[in-house]
Design a protein around this motif. Structure first.
Motif, short mmCIF file in Angstrom:
data_model
loop_
_atom_site.label_atom_id
_atom_site.label_comp_id
_atom_site.label_asym_id
_atom_site.label_seq_id
_atom_site.Cartn_x
_atom_site.Cartn_y
_atom_site.Cartn_z
N ARG A 107 -44.87 -0.97 29.07
CA ARG A 107 -46.42 -0.88 29.31
C ARG A 107 -47.01 0.33 29.60
O ARG A 107 -46.22 1.07 30.35
CB ARG A 107 -46.52 -1.89 30.17
CG ARG A 107 -46.78 -3.61 29.72
CD ARG A 107 -47.32 -4.30 30.93
NE ARG A 107 -46.84 -4.37 32.26
CZ ARG A 107 -47.15 -5.29 33.07
NH1 ARG A 107 -48.06 -6.25 32.86
NH2 ARG A 107 -46.57 -5.24 34.28
N THR A 108 -48.31 0.77 29.09
CA THR A 108 -48.79 1.98 29.86
C THR A 108 -50.31 1.39 30.11
O THR A 108 -50.65 0.61 29.95
CB THR A 108 -48.66 3.17 28.68
OG1 THR A 108 -49.21 4.16 28.90
CG2 THR A 108 -49.62 2.53 27.54
N VAL A 109 -50.76 2.52 31.02
CA VAL A 109 -51.94 2.16 31.42
C VAL A 109 -52.88 3.16 30.69
O VAL A 109 -52.84 4.40 30.67
CB VAL A 109 -52.11 2.59 33.08
CG1 VAL A 109 -53.63 2.24 33.50
CG2 VAL A 109 -51.07 1.75 33.91
N TYR A 110 -54.12 2.59 30.23
CA TYR A 110 -55.20 3.49 29.45
C TYR A 110 -56.42 2.68 30.04
O TYR A 110 -56.61 1.76 29.87
CB TYR A 110 -54.99 3.25 28.12
CG TYR A 110 -56.07 4.10 27.15
CD1 TYR A 110 -55.95 5.42 27.18
CD2 TYR A 110 -56.90 3.25 26.65
CE1 TYR A 110 -56.82 6.08 26.64
CE2 TYR A 110 -57.99 3.97 25.90
CZ TYR A 110 -57.81 5.60 25.78
OH TYR A 110 -58.69 6.27 25.13
N ASN A 111 -57.12 3.48 30.55
CA ASN A 111 -58.71 3.12 30.99
C ASN A 111 -58.27 2.21 32.17
O ASN A 111 -59.31 1.10 31.93
CB ASN A 111 -59.57 2.97 29.84
CG ASN A 111 -60.07 3.80 29.23
OD1 ASN A 111 -60.07 5.32 29.38
ND2 ASN A 111 -60.48 3.73 27.93
N LYS A 112 -57.49 2.24 32.92
CA LYS A 112 -57.11 1.36 34.28
C LYS A 112 -56.63 -0.19 33.49
O LYS A 112 -56.78 -0.86 34.27
CB LYS A 112 -58.31 1.20 35.01
CG LYS A 112 -58.68 2.28 35.61
CD LYS A 112 -60.11 2.28 36.48
CE LYS A 112 -60.25 3.58 37.31
NZ LYS A 112 -61.40 3.41 38.29
#
Length: 332
Positions: free
Chosen positions: A71-76
């Motif tokens: 998983r990665t965080v993009y735009n929170k």
């Protein structure tokens, strides 16, 4: 966040992994001894984080039981980038060998039993053991093939088409893994996935008998590779399965939502994509040769089917793989 505690892997777990590796490529006794000496095991609870985003990944993991995801965080917002289950290797690609930080979190979707080898050991063995280099090449090839599949999943058409594609390429995942994670992987809202799943609930595996029949059909395609038969027909496949042609046609139309030749060509194209993804394969075989080996009897039928399934020509697909490898390598 503390890393799960490791302990020496049991001999049974070591023997299992060595058996699988030996099936991929015969490995030396010296490499077997090194693996036996350095393999460790982890027990990871559901939702536990193995590697934090922007943290370091120190191991190459192998899943004995359970499921992991990236998983990665993009735009929170947390976005699932992959999911892996039993008999798959998992590590950070952006942070491979632990020399750079990982751009993805690696966490457990289910309680997991893992075995792993430290990156420092891997790097040392790469310098002395040819068979490990070959095995790692095979693993990387599979990674890029799977990465291309994941990219394709989120690129193909509507949410409905993504759902159908996922259920065909990842059988059993939809029933086993949390829908919110699958929805994230497929780039749709959980509510949308639940709605589509309900719409198709009456069509997919209405009963145990139907499920077993569909599994038998897929087995013929995946394990027996009957799609390679240039003379394959609805009648010949039905005869092989000991079905009536009417029953087979109904299953393909209602369960797989495909006409017979579209169904066969789907497996042919996936086989060709796997071959194209092998580094250097096109140095020895033309794309047309691969198509012929996969069961296509004419160039035009192959190109039409490839465009229909993948959304681009075989040449453009091959170029996209080269571009993907170059972009990944530039991020290492």
């Amino acid at each position: 966040m503390p890393h799960p505690i490791s302990k020496k892997a049991s001999q049974a777990k070591i023997d299992y992994l060595i058996h699988l590796l030996n099936m991929m490529y015969p490995i030396s006794e010296l490499l077997k001894d090194e693996i036996s000496q350095h393999l460790v095991s982890f027990q990871v609870k559901k939702d536990e984080v193995l590697v934090e985003e922007n943290g370091y990944c120190h191991y190459m993991y192998f899943i004995l039981k359970g499921a992991l995801m990236g998983r990665t965080v993009y735009n929170k917002k947390k976005i699932v980038t992959y999911m892996s289950i039993e008999n798959e290797f998992v590590s950070s690609i952006s942070g491979l060998y632990g020399t750079n930080v990982s751009k993805e979190e690696i966490s457990a979707i289910e309680d997991c039993s893992l075995i792993a080898i430290h990156n420092d050991v891997l790097k040392r063995l790469f310098l002395t053991q040819f068979d490990l280099n070959f095995l790692f090449r095979v693993m990387i090839e599979k990674y890029y093939t799977d990465a291309q599949e994941r990219t394709h999943i989120v690129r193909v058409g509507s949410a409905k088409e993504r759902f159908l594609y996922f259920t065909q390429t990842k059988p059993g995942y939809m029933e086993r893994l949390p829908l919110e994670h699958i929805a994230s992987l497929l780039d749709m809202k959980p509510f949308t996935l639940i709605k589509i799943k309900k719409q198709y609930a009456s069509k997919f595996f209405k009963d145990r008998e139907t499920e077993e029949l569909c599994i038998a059909i897929e087995k013929c395609m995946v394990e027996n590779q009957l799609f390679k038969d240039k003379e394959i027909s609805l009648y010949s496949l039905a005869k092989h399965l000991n079905f009536s042609t009417h029953k087979l046609s109904a299953l393909l139309n209602n369960q797989f939502e495909q006409k017979f030749m579209d169904f066969v060509n789907f497996y042919r194209i996936n086989y060709i994509k796997e071959q194209i993804a092998i580094p250097g394969s096109l140095q020895y075989y033309t794309i047309e040769t691969l198509a012929n080996n996969a069961g296509f009897s004419s160039r035009s039928a192959f190109y039409n089917a490839f465009n229909k399934v993948v959304g681009m020509s075989p040449v453009d697909y091959s170029k996209s793989l080269v571009g993907s490898v170059e972009r990944v390598n530039s991020c290492q």
